[in-house]
Scaffold this active site. Structure first.
Site, PDB file in Angstrom:
ATOM      1  CG  ASP A   7       4.146 -43.763  19.495  1.00 54.96           C
ATOM      2  OD1 ASP A   7       3.774 -44.952  19.451  1.00 54.96           O
ATOM      3  OD2 ASP A   7       5.351 -43.440  19.589  1.00 54.96           O
ATOM      4  CB  CYS A  64       5.071 -45.221  22.708  1.00 54.83           C
ATOM      5  SG  CYS A  64       6.323 -45.271  23.998  1.00 54.83           S
ATOM      6  CB  THR A  66      10.371 -48.371  24.585  1.00 57.32           C
ATOM      7  OG1 THR A  66      10.129 -46.970  24.777  1.00 57.32           O
ATOM      8  CG2 THR A  66      11.409 -48.593  23.495  1.00 57.32           C
ATOM      9  N   GLY A  67       7.201 -47.954  25.417  1.00 64.40           N
ATOM     10  CA  GLY A  67       6.402 -47.606  26.599  1.00 64.40           C
ATOM     11  C   GLY A  67       7.089 -46.535  27.435  1.00 64.40           C
ATOM     12  CB  VAL A  68      10.641 -45.497  27.697  1.00 60.63           C
ATOM     13  CG1 VAL A  68      11.438 -44.432  28.444  1.00 60.63           C
ATOM     14  CG2 VAL A  68      11.098 -46.882  28.129  1.00 60.63           C
ATOM     15  N   GLY A  69       8.801 -43.412  26.463  1.00 60.18           N
ATOM     16  CA  GLY A  69       8.540 -41.998  26.188  1.00 60.18           C
ATOM     17  C   GLY A  69       7.151 -41.569  26.628  1.00 60.18           C
ATOM     18  CG  HIS A  97       4.281 -52.754  47.025  1.00 59.02           C
ATOM     19  ND1 HIS A  97       5.541 -53.229  47.343  1.00 59.02           N
ATOM     20  CD2 HIS A  97       3.413 -53.660  47.528  1.00 59.02           C
ATOM     21  CE1 HIS A  97       5.434 -54.375  47.999  1.00 59.02           C
ATOM     22  NE2 HIS A  97       4.146 -54.659  48.118  1.00 59.02           N
ATOM     23  CG  ASN A  98       4.882 -48.685  43.219  1.00 58.73           C
ATOM     24  OD1 ASN A  98       5.137 -49.719  42.609  1.00 58.73           O
ATOM     25  ND2 ASN A  98       5.656 -48.248  44.196  1.00 58.73           N
ATOM     26  NE  ARG A 131       5.506 -52.026  53.808  1.00 59.75           N
ATOM     27  CZ  ARG A 131       4.773 -53.131  53.633  1.00 59.75           C
ATOM     28  NH1 ARG A 131       3.632 -53.262  54.283  1.00 59.75           N
ATOM     29  NH2 ARG A 131       5.177 -54.088  52.828  1.00 59.75           N
ATOM     30  CG  HIS A 132       2.550 -50.203  50.125  1.00 57.45           C
ATOM     31  ND1 HIS A 132       3.892 -50.455  49.962  1.00 57.45           N
ATOM     32  CD2 HIS A 132       2.001 -51.335  50.617  1.00 57.45           C
ATOM     33  CE1 HIS A 132       4.137 -51.712  50.309  1.00 57.45           C
ATOM     34  NE2 HIS A 132       3.007 -52.262  50.735  1.00 57.45           N
TER      35      HIS A 132
HETATM   36  C1  RB5 Z   1       8.892 -43.871  17.972  1.00 58.51           C
HETATM   37  O1  RB5 Z   1       9.785 -44.229  16.975  1.00 58.51           O
HETATM   38  C2  RB5 Z   1       9.443 -44.279  19.333  1.00 58.51           C
HETATM   39  O2  RB5 Z   1      10.526 -43.463  19.672  1.00 58.51           O
HETATM   40  C3  RB5 Z   1       8.371 -44.227  20.405  1.00 58.51           C
HETATM   41  O3  RB5 Z   1       7.310 -45.042  20.036  1.00 58.51           O
HETATM   42  C4  RB5 Z   1       8.764 -44.683  21.784  1.00 58.51           C
HETATM   43  O4  RB5 Z   1       9.398 -45.921  21.753  1.00 58.51           O
HETATM   44  C5  RB5 Z   1       9.465 -43.704  22.613  1.00 58.51           C
HETATM   45  O5  RB5 Z   1       9.758 -43.924  23.799  1.00 58.51           O
END
Ligand code: RB5
Length: 149
Positions: A7, A64, A66-69, A97-98, A131-132
């Site tokens: 993003d 992104c 955090t890499g999370v979204g 493993h994954n 096993r993995h």
């Molecule tokens: C964008 O502001 C931010 O929310 C996105 O890049 C990311 O961190 C979401 O997980």
């Protein structure tokens, strides 16, 4: 071929990673975004997820803030196993493993040099099977059991 996407928050990191892939002689396909104009990470998570799950690309990199979204979005595509990493140990084990097929990182979490090191670790690791594989099969059975609601 490596699918790559980000993003706006990670656009600059994506450019650095693309330069690094070029230096390493690795081919990639950029699924966007293509500027720092504000956009929505699920778009690119899905595009790269589909590219990997369909076999169009062997693996993917998603970035992104955090890499999370973006990893959550990619993981909604059947067959995707995306991991968010900010350390090399997780990157290595996530492959061994994954058998993760997408590496996600956060541009607001890791610096460029650490991101490159994590990427090298992930690219260099090998799935250990046995096993993995059974456990990965169990994960994908969860996908198949939970499609109707
Ligand atoms: C964008 O502001 C931010 O929310 C996105 O890049 C990311 O961190 C979401 O997980």
């Amino acid at each position: 071929m490596i699918a790559i996407g980000s993003d706006h928050a990670a656009f600059a990191l994506k450019k650095e990673i693309e330069k690094y892939l070029e230096e390493k002689g690795l081919e990639y396909k950029d699924y966007g975004c293509f500027s720092e104009e504000r956009t929505d990470y699920p778009i690119y998570g899905e595009l790269v997820g589909k590219a990997v799950a369909s076999g169009e690309c062997e693996k993917g990199i998603l970035l992104c803030g955090t890499g999370v979204g973006i990893s959550l979005a990619a993981n909604k595509v059947r067959g995707v196993r995306a991991v968010v990493c900010s350390d090399c140990y997780t990157a290595k084990l996530s492959k061994e493993h994954n058998n993760t097929n997408i590496l996600a990182m956060g541009s607001r979490v890791v610096g460029v040099d650490l991101a490159k090191m994590i990427l090298d670790t992930w690219l260099g690791a090998t799935f250990q099977g046995e096993r993995h594989q059974r456990r990965i099969d169990m994960i994908h059975e969860i996908e198949n059991r939970n499609i109707n609601f």
